[in-house]
Scaffold this motif. Structure first.
Motif, short mmCIF file in Angstrom:
data_model
loop_
_atom_site.label_atom_id
_atom_site.label_comp_id
_atom_site.label_asym_id
_atom_site.label_seq_id
_atom_site.Cartn_x
_atom_site.Cartn_y
_atom_site.Cartn_z
N THR A 163 0.84 -1.19 0.00
CA THR A 163 0.00 0.00 0.00
C THR A 163 0.88 1.24 0.00
OG1 THR A 163 -1.69 -1.14 1.27
CG2 THR A 163 -1.79 1.26 1.22
N GLN A 164 0.60 2.15 -0.93
CA GLN A 164 1.39 3.38 -0.99
C GLN A 164 0.89 4.36 0.06
OE1 GLN A 164 0.58 3.88 -5.23
NE2 GLN A 164 2.77 4.02 -5.52
N LEU A 165 1.83 5.01 0.74
CA LEU A 165 1.50 5.97 1.76
C LEU A 165 2.26 7.26 1.50
CD1 LEU A 165 1.70 3.73 4.98
CD2 LEU A 165 -0.38 4.62 3.91
N LEU A 166 1.59 8.37 1.78
CA LEU A 166 2.22 9.67 1.71
C LEU A 166 2.10 10.30 3.09
CD1 LEU A 166 1.02 11.13 -1.69
CD2 LEU A 166 3.38 11.03 -0.93
N GLU A 167 3.22 10.46 3.76
CA GLU A 167 3.23 11.03 5.10
C GLU A 167 3.56 12.51 5.03
OE1 GLU A 167 2.36 7.51 7.29
OE2 GLU A 167 2.58 9.57 7.98
N GLN A 168 2.74 13.32 5.64
CA GLN A 168 3.00 14.75 5.68
C GLN A 168 3.44 15.16 7.07
OE1 GLN A 168 -0.69 15.88 2.85
NE2 GLN A 168 0.33 17.65 3.77
N SER A 169 4.34 16.14 7.10
CA SER A 169 4.75 16.71 8.39
C SER A 169 4.99 18.20 8.23
CB SER A 169 6.04 16.02 8.88
OG SER A 169 7.09 16.22 7.96
N PRO A 170 4.69 18.99 9.24
CA PRO A 170 4.03 18.55 10.46
C PRO A 170 2.54 18.28 10.22
CG PRO A 170 4.23 20.92 10.47
CD PRO A 170 4.93 20.44 9.22
N GLN A 171 1.91 17.68 11.19
CA GLN A 171 0.47 17.40 11.08
C GLN A 171 -0.33 18.68 11.35
OE1 GLN A 171 -0.77 14.30 13.74
NE2 GLN A 171 -2.84 14.19 12.92
N PHE A 172 0.15 19.46 12.33
CA PHE A 172 -0.49 20.73 12.67
C PHE A 172 0.58 21.80 12.76
CE2 PHE A 172 -4.57 18.97 13.63
CZ PHE A 172 -4.33 17.74 14.19
N LEU A 173 0.21 23.02 12.40
CA LEU A 173 1.16 24.13 12.47
C LEU A 173 0.38 25.41 12.74
CD1 LEU A 173 4.15 24.81 12.16
CD2 LEU A 173 3.78 25.06 9.71
N SER A 174 0.78 26.11 13.79
CA SER A 174 0.16 27.38 14.12
C SER A 174 1.27 28.43 14.19
CB SER A 174 -0.58 27.30 15.46
OG SER A 174 -1.19 28.53 15.77
N ILE A 175 1.21 29.43 13.34
CA ILE A 175 2.28 30.42 13.27
C ILE A 175 1.71 31.83 13.22
CG2 ILE A 175 3.87 28.86 12.08
CD1 ILE A 175 3.16 30.33 9.49
N GLN A 176 2.58 32.79 13.44
CA GLN A 176 2.17 34.19 13.37
C GLN A 176 2.29 34.70 11.94
OE1 GLN A 176 0.98 36.21 15.87
NE2 GLN A 176 0.99 34.42 17.20
N GLU A 177 1.46 35.63 11.61
CA GLU A 177 1.52 36.28 10.30
C GLU A 177 2.93 36.81 10.05
OE1 GLU A 177 -1.25 39.48 9.99
OE2 GLU A 177 -0.86 39.83 7.85
N GLY A 178 3.43 36.57 8.83
CA GLY A 178 4.76 37.05 8.46
C GLY A 178 5.85 36.00 8.59
N GLU A 179 5.57 34.93 9.29
CA GLU A 179 6.56 33.86 9.44
C GLU A 179 6.61 32.99 8.18
OE1 GLU A 179 6.21 33.29 14.31
OE2 GLU A 179 5.99 31.58 12.98
N ASN A 180 7.73 32.27 8.05
CA ASN A 180 7.88 31.32 6.95
C ASN A 180 7.63 29.90 7.47
OD1 ASN A 180 8.77 33.52 5.45
ND2 ASN A 180 10.93 33.11 5.90
N LEU A 181 7.26 29.00 6.57
CA LEU A 181 7.03 27.62 6.99
C LEU A 181 7.28 26.68 5.82
CD1 LEU A 181 3.77 26.29 6.22
CD2 LEU A 181 3.58 28.72 6.76
#
Lengths: 112, 110
Positions: B1-19
């Motif tokens: 079974t093919q899986l695609l894992e994403q990270s991070p699962q959750f992200l909370s940042i301030q306006e203007g930040e990079n991610l």
């Protein structure tokens, strides 16, 4: 790109009953795909529906629970059988004839 | 079974930040797409990458496909509240069958 009409858009069903979801595409496509999206989660592929043959199910999904029909190249149905509250999800059909995925508008199912 | 894992699962940042959001698999995909989904709406396509090593830019979003076509990243510069949503990668397996990643829920605070 293709246009898909999906219905019903939402339903509230009693546990133990079944619901059939319909998708009509405005053009002929070889394959149609059915996805489930549980609350707050990503899309999980349930099965691939080919015209003239049995659907191909992904791991964890079986035909008895999710029977699929594909009578012609523009139409498919997904039935959610013997429902339980765990089946409460959004169900989406999709096509991707030119590597661009087009989704139906989704069916929001709540099982009580 | 093919899986695609994403990270991070959750992200909370301030306006203007990079991610940066990552999408990883042990499988090779013929192409990979990124979507953003808002509550009550269907996924909206952001970009498709098809060539190993490919980099695509869409305003403040930069997408990269790994050389081996097994992974991808999405970088957002100077995030804005309008970027809030669920980000999904999707890999093409076989003839236009797409497997979706586990999802990254982004919240950008004003």
């Amino acid at each position: 790109s293709a246009v898909i009409s999906q219905k019903p858009s939402r339903d509230i069903c009693q546990r133990g009953t079944s619901l059939t979801i319909q998708c009509q595409v405005d053009s002929q496509v070889t394959m149609m795909f059915w996805y489930r999206q549980q609350p707050g989660q990503s899309l999980t592929l349930i099965a691939t529906a080919n015209q003239g043959s049995e659907a191909t199910y992904e791991s964890g999904f079986v035909i008895d629970k999710f029977p699929i029909s594909r009578p012609n190249l523009t139409f498919s149905t997904l039935t959610v059988s013997n429902m339980s509250p765990e089946d409460s999800s959004i169900y989406l059909c999709s096509v991707s004839p030119s590597a661009i995925i087009t989704f139906g508008s989704g069916t929001r199912l709540t099982v009580v | 079974t093919q899986l695609l894992e994403q990270s991070p699962q959750f992200l909370s940042i301030q306006e203007g930040e990079n991610l940066t959001v990552y999408c990883n698999s042990s499988s090779v995909f013929s192409s990979l797409q990124w979507y953003r989904q808002e509550p009550g709406e269907g996924p909206v396509l952001l970009v498709t990458v098809v060539t190993g090593g490919e980099v695509k830019k869409l305003k403040r979003l930069t997408f990269q496909f790994g050389d081996a076509r097994k992974d991808s990243s999405l970088h957002i510069t100077a995030a804005q509240p309008g970027d809030t949503g669920l980000y999904l990668c999707a890999g093409a397996s076989g003839t236009y069958k797409y497997i979706f990643g586990t999802g990254t829920r982004l919240k950008v605070l004003a």
